[in-house]
Design an enzyme around this catalytic site. Structure first.
Site, PDB file in Angstrom:
ATOM      1  CB  CYS A   5       9.191  12.308  -0.580  1.00 28.64           C
ATOM      2  SG  CYS A   5       9.368  13.797  -1.497  1.00 28.64           S
ATOM      3  NE  ARG A  25      -1.135   2.507   2.956  1.00 31.37           N
ATOM      4  CZ  ARG A  25      -0.612   3.593   3.500  1.00 31.37           C
ATOM      5  NH1 ARG A  25      -0.567   4.725   2.816  1.00 31.37           N
ATOM      6  NH2 ARG A  25      -0.112   3.547   4.718  1.00 31.37           N
ATOM      7  CG  ASP A  26       3.243   4.370   2.991  1.00 29.10           C
ATOM      8  OD1 ASP A  26       2.845   5.290   2.246  1.00 29.10           O
ATOM      9  OD2 ASP A  26       3.924   4.578   4.000  1.00 29.10           O
ATOM     10  CG  HIS A  78       8.487   7.723   5.216  1.00 35.34           C
ATOM     11  ND1 HIS A  78       8.051   7.728   3.916  1.00 35.34           N
ATOM     12  CD2 HIS A  78       7.477   7.179   5.940  1.00 35.34           C
ATOM     13  CE1 HIS A  78       6.818   7.221   3.858  1.00 35.34           C
ATOM     14  NE2 HIS A  78       6.447   6.879   5.065  1.00 35.34           N
ATOM     15  CG  HIS A 106       4.721   4.701   9.174  1.00 35.02           C
ATOM     16  ND1 HIS A 106       3.945   3.718   8.594  1.00 35.02           N
ATOM     17  CD2 HIS A 106       5.106   5.494   8.171  1.00 35.02           C
ATOM     18  CE1 HIS A 106       3.873   3.922   7.288  1.00 35.02           C
ATOM     19  NE2 HIS A 106       4.572   4.995   7.001  1.00 35.02           N
ATOM     20  CG  ASN A 136       7.171   3.264   3.995  1.00 30.52           C
ATOM     21  OD1 ASN A 136       6.585   3.608   5.007  1.00 30.52           O
ATOM     22  ND2 ASN A 136       6.629   3.392   2.787  1.00 30.52           N
TER      23      ASN A 136
END
Lengths: 301, 301
Positions: A239, A14-15, A208, A206, A248
């Protein structure tokens, strides 16, 4: 000092994928998720029920959930922005629903097109209905350390949003350093403050890796007793403007760090690296994960 | 808990470039070092006097030292393997001499072609002569956490080599996780042990980011009071087999981490990122540094 084991929640499908411009075929997404199911993970966020206009990459959310080989010991979760998304998610029989908003006003408006206070009622409805349908609910809070519009985020702002989400019935909150600006002292300040009010088990972190600090921030979180972390295979996501560098934190890099520190993850590093290489084939590019790069180098030898 | 300021020693022109296959013109090396001299650094390892047969990239060591614009407040150092190298280095009027060996027998033999015990007399001669010539001497110990041939390195092995080097008159030892396998618990074990015998100021830590753990290891070192770190602009260097992924920890990433943690480095991050971009032009490829990737993205906007 450090916990004995850690729970990793894989968010790559997903992310990670949501930022990829080129559409990945449904069958390939399914193959990716099925591989992830075989690594020892017990939680995979597989897709998002955001409207396809916003994220065309994940327009096949229902099909993905229907076609993956589900294992009974794995939670297959999906992101849901509103009631329409929730109905589709329930139709697809998702195991857990995730809602999301930002700790900073600027990012929340840019991302959700609403003020923070106007976002709460929308999420309240989704959470209530999801719980009524027998699902567990996770909440994401973005920009918990810094915001591209508003600068530094205060721990008080994070608590303000967290308090509302917990009151709605959200069971765990994932706190995101969405733009990857945080360093361990930021994590210390945030967690020292929040853990005066909540238990460590109520949070996942979470991170990044936009500025290379994600694993250092994981270690800082561990020393506050945090035992759940989100990550994405290959280190994808994040990004788009500095693609090679950001994303991530990579699941395989996180597993390496934790296992070497004597902290159990239950995940097979070798299988995760192979999944990273599979992901590189799917996306036709080298991904940021260091451990997948190591595997790529070994393969070449 | 953390020190107020940290001393960064830039090793990019030596440890970084020595692994680059394509020869970088002397004028370009000089331009790179002159740019580094303008970032606020006060220590740059500019080249190596290893025999050109072994490292053709650095065959122009004397010319580089003669052509750079030296600043009085910057130490320009070079690596020296033996007396022949030392004489060339003294001829070029290097400010500081670095000697090197490994903590593990396997790596020492592979790299220096001698056993550890047979390496000591060679270095002793170099150190004695360098000190007699009025130079300061730095020592590198490689593979302090793990070795590609021997596996895990024990803290006792590191101390064995460190003790000999300090006795020779070496002023500071740089402890290298040469293959980038270390995690914070390894750093904790090593430093807890060594700092029973030595002061934190006697050591620099030298991390490679092969598995993404370098910055986490820096933070672990800080909490033991270590205040000197080696790094390379762009994150270049290290193991050639997984080139994009490995290398020394990037100077710009280290500066970002430290400054954001409130730890002074005296280095201008923007100038260091620009030097990273300059390095990318020289080497005609994207380098591993995350902060240089961020600068690359901003430039593109």
């Amino acid at each position: 000092m450090y916990p004995a084991s850690v729970h990793i929640k894989e968010v790559g499908p997903r992310d990670g994928l949501q930022n990829e411009a080129q559409f990945i075929r449904t069958a390939d997404k399914v193959a990716l998720i099925d591989r992830l199911s075989d690594t020892g993970l017990d939680y995979i966020e597989v897709t998002s029920f955001v409207h396809p206009t916003w994220i065309p990459q994940l327009a096949d959310a229902v099909e993905v959930l229907q076609q993956i080989k589900r294992r009974h010991n794995i939670t297959y979760a999906a992101l849901v922005p509103n009631m329409k998304g929730l109905y589709r998610a329930l139709e697809a029989d998702v195991d857990e629903v995730s809602v999301f908003m930002s700790a900073s006003e600027g990012h929340n408006r840019a991302n959700i097109n609403k003020s923070i206070d106007n976002t709460f009622p929308v999420l309240q409805e989704v959470v209530t209905e999801a719980l009524a349908a027998g699902k567990t609910v996770r909440g994401y809070i973005s920009t918990v350390i810094g915001c591209p519009y508003d600068g530094k985020t205060s721990p008080e702002q994070v608590r303000y949003v967290a308090e509302h989400l917990f009151e709605m019935g959200v069971q765990q909150l994932s706190l995101g350093d969405t733009i990857g600006v945080g360093v361990p002292t930021d994590v210390d300040a945030l967690l020292t403050y929040l853990l005066e009010y909540y238990e460590a088990e109520q949070f996942a972190m979470h991170f990044h890796d936009t500025r290379g600090t994600a694993l250092a921030n994981v270690v800082a979180s561990l020393s506050h007793g945090i035992t759940t972390f989100d990550s994405a295979v290959g280190g994808i996501g994040g990004c788009p403007y500095a693609r090679g560098a950001s994303g991530n934190v990579a699941t395989e890099d996180l597993v390496y760090l934790l296992e070497q520190m004597g902290i159990e993850t239950g995940i097979d590093l070798g299988k995760m690296q192979q999944t990273g290489l599979f992901m590189e084939q799917l996306l036709q590019k080298e991904l940021p994960s260091k451990l997948t790069a190591v595997a790529r180098g070994e393969q070449r030898d």
